[in-house]
Design a protein around this motif. Structure first.
Motif, PDB file in Angstrom:
ATOM      1  N   ARG A   3      -0.371  -6.564   3.371  1.00 17.37           N
ATOM      2  CA  ARG A   3       0.568  -7.333   2.780  1.00 17.37           C
ATOM      3  C   ARG A   3       0.712  -8.824   3.368  1.00 17.37           C
ATOM      4  O   ARG A   3       0.859 -10.020   2.645  1.00 17.37           O
ATOM      5  CB  ARG A   3       2.083  -6.872   3.561  1.00 17.37           C
ATOM      6  N   LEU A   4       0.260  -9.038   4.764  1.00 25.42           N
ATOM      7  CA  LEU A   4       0.078 -10.533   5.232  1.00 25.42           C
ATOM      8  C   LEU A   4      -0.863 -11.014   4.543  1.00 25.42           C
ATOM      9  O   LEU A   4      -1.129 -12.323   4.377  1.00 25.42           O
ATOM     10  CB  LEU A   4      -0.151 -10.244   6.815  1.00 25.42           C
ATOM     11  N   ALA A   5      -2.209 -10.332   4.149  1.00 26.79           N
ATOM     12  CA  ALA A   5      -3.242 -10.860   3.529  1.00 26.79           C
ATOM     13  C   ALA A   5      -2.710 -11.543   2.093  1.00 26.79           C
ATOM     14  O   ALA A   5      -3.221 -12.631   1.720  1.00 26.79           O
ATOM     15  CB  ALA A   5      -4.293 -10.030   3.313  1.00 26.79           C
ATOM     16  N   HIS A   6      -1.865 -10.824   1.519  1.00 25.42           N
ATOM     17  CA  HIS A   6      -1.164 -11.120   0.252  1.00 25.42           C
ATOM     18  C   HIS A   6      -0.546 -12.693   0.397  1.00 25.42           C
ATOM     19  O   HIS A   6      -0.743 -13.528  -0.267  1.00 25.42           O
ATOM     20  CB  HIS A   6      -0.469 -10.170  -0.336  1.00 25.42           C
ATOM     21  N   LEU A  22      -0.292   0.435   9.463  1.00 28.00           N
ATOM     22  CA  LEU A  22      -1.023  -0.635   9.980  1.00 28.00           C
ATOM     23  C   LEU A  22      -1.782  -1.321   8.580  1.00 28.00           C
ATOM     24  O   LEU A  22      -1.813  -2.597   8.574  1.00 28.00           O
ATOM     25  CB  LEU A  22      -1.924  -0.377  10.872  1.00 28.00           C
ATOM     26  N   PRO A  23      -2.716  -0.565   7.985  1.00 28.19           N
ATOM     27  CA  PRO A  23      -3.183  -1.175   6.755  1.00 28.19           C
ATOM     28  C   PRO A  23      -2.161  -1.973   5.904  1.00 28.19           C
ATOM     29  O   PRO A  23      -2.512  -2.876   5.167  1.00 28.19           O
ATOM     30  CB  PRO A  23      -4.192  -0.362   5.990  1.00 28.19           C
ATOM     31  N   ARG A  24      -1.184  -1.385   5.781  1.00 29.24           N
ATOM     32  CA  ARG A  24      -0.144  -1.718   4.538  1.00 29.24           C
ATOM     33  C   ARG A  24       0.212  -2.952   5.201  1.00 29.24           C
ATOM     34  O   ARG A  24       0.491  -3.897   4.375  1.00 29.24           O
ATOM     35  CB  ARG A  24       1.156  -0.789   4.708  1.00 29.24           C
ATOM     36  N   LEU A  76       0.754  -1.105  -0.137  1.00 22.21           N
ATOM     37  CA  LEU A  76       0.151   0.046   0.018  1.00 22.21           C
ATOM     38  C   LEU A  76       0.809   1.023  -0.198  1.00 22.21           C
ATOM     39  O   LEU A  76       1.807   1.555   0.722  1.00 22.21           O
ATOM     40  CB  LEU A  76      -0.841  -0.173   1.163  1.00 22.21           C
ATOM     41  N   LEU A  77       0.653   2.084  -0.874  1.00 22.36           N
ATOM     42  CA  LEU A  77       1.365   3.375  -1.064  1.00 22.36           C
ATOM     43  C   LEU A  77       3.061   3.231  -0.870  1.00 22.36           C
ATOM     44  O   LEU A  77       3.407   3.944  -0.066  1.00 22.36           O
ATOM     45  CB  LEU A  77       0.731   4.335   0.141  1.00 22.36           C
TER      46      LEU A  77
END
Length: 268
Positions: A175-178, A169-171, A157-158
Motif C-alpha cells: 500500500r505504501l509502495a503504491h 505486513l505485506p499489505r 493485498l487480499l
C-alpha cells in the motif's frame, strides 16, 4: 518412433499453461484465460496467495500450519491445512485436472511446469523500472512505468480477506509502495506543468497518507496555479487538521509561509 517417444514429444511441444493471479484488490485466478471458481471463502484464497508470494523457498507444512493456525494443536492445524489444501485444489480443478499445487518432500509450491503471472510481481517489477528511469532523468519513461504500476494496483493485498493475519505486513508495504508511486508520478506531472494531473494524483496520495505535508503543499500550489486559490486555502486546513489529529503537530513554517503567500494572492 515408438508410442512412448511420440507422447513425450507431444508433451514437450505443448505450451505450458499460464496461471494468472490477482491478489491486489478483488481476488482472481485464471488458467489460460479461463477463471477458476468455487473458492468458498477467504482461507482458500489466502492460502493460495501465501504459496504464490512465498515461492523461494517453498514453505514447509509446519510453516503453513504456524502461519494460518498458530493457536491450534499440531494435529488440529494439520487437519485444517489438509482441508484448506483440498478446497484450494478443488477450486483449481474447475479449470484443469493437472495438479497446480504440488508437494515435494515436506514443502508445497507451484508446479514448475506452470507459467505464473502474479500481479504483485509485475507491480514490483514496474516500480523498479520506474525508479531506474526516474533516477536517470528519463521522466517520460518513468511516468509510463509508474502509470502501469498504478493500473496493476486494483486494491490492497487480499482486500476481501481483511481478517487474515499473515497479509498485514505485506499489505501495508505494498500500500505504501503504491502511495509512493503516486507521489512520484504527481511530482513528475507537476515538474512538467501538468497541474490538473498533479493535483488529482496528489489528492489520491494524501487520501492514503494524510500526513504527507509536502504533497499537501504541492496540491496547494496546483490549485493556486489553476486559478483556484480558495481550494488551496481549504487544502491548508485539511493538512493542518490531519497533522494535528494524527501527529499532534502544527504545519511546518514552509507550509505556513505558502499559505500566507496564497492568501496575499502572491504568485507561487
Amino acid at each position: 518412433m515408438d508410442d512412448h517417444a511420440r507422447i513425450s514429444l507431444l508433451t514437450a511441444e505443448k505450451p505450458c499453461s499460464l496461471l494468472a493471479v490477482h491478489v491486489l484488490g478483488p481476488f482472481l485466478v485464471t488458467l489460460d484465460g479461463v477463471p477458476a471458481g468455487l473458492w468458498h471463502g477467504g482461507r482458500n484464497e489466502s492460502l493460495f496467495a501465501y504459496l504464490l508470494t512465498h515461492r523461494n523457498p517453498w514453505p514447509s507444512r509446519e510453516t503453513l500450519m504456524h502461519a494460518f493456525w498458530p493457536d491450534s494443536t499440531p494435529e488440529a492445524a494439520r487437519n485444517s491445512l489438509n482441508v484448506a489444501l483440498h478446497g484450494l485444489r478443488r477450486a483449481l480443478r474447475t479449470v484443469t485436472d493437472r495438479p497446480i499445487i504440488v508437494l515435494r518432500g515436506n514443502r508445497y509450491g507451484l508446479d514448475p511446469a506452470v507459467r505464473l503471472w502474479l500481479d504483485v510481481d509485475e507491480f514490483d517489477r514496474h516500480l523498479r523500472q520506474a525508479r531506474r528511469f526516474h533516477l536517470a532523468g528519463e521522466s517520460d519513461a518513468a511516468v509510463r512505468e509508474y502509470e502501469v504500476a498504478d493500473g496493476l494496483y486494483r486494491g490492497d493485498l487480499l482486500a476481501e480477506s481483511p481478517y487474515e493475519e499473515w497479509p498485514l505486513l505485506p499489505r501495508e508495504q505494498w500500500r505504501l509502495a503504491h502511495i509512493d508511486a503516486l507521489d512520484h508520478l504527481s511530482s513528475l506531472s507537476f515538474a512538467a506543468g501538468r497541474y490538473a494531473a498533479a493535483a488529482g494524483l496528489s489528492a489520491r496520495v494524501v487520501e492514503g497518507d494524510p500526513c504527507r505535508e509536502a504533497t499537501h503543499r504541492r496540491l496547494m500550489v496546483c490549485h493556486s496555479r489553476q486559478g483556484q486559490p480558495h481550494l488551496a486555502l481549504i487544502q491548508h486546513r485539511v493538512c493542518a487538521a490531519a497533522l494535528w489529529r494524527d501527529l499532534g503537530v502544527e504545519p511546518s513554517p514552509e507550509t505556513q509561509d505558502l499559505y500566507q503567500r496564497i492568501r496575499r494572492h502572491e504568485p507561487v
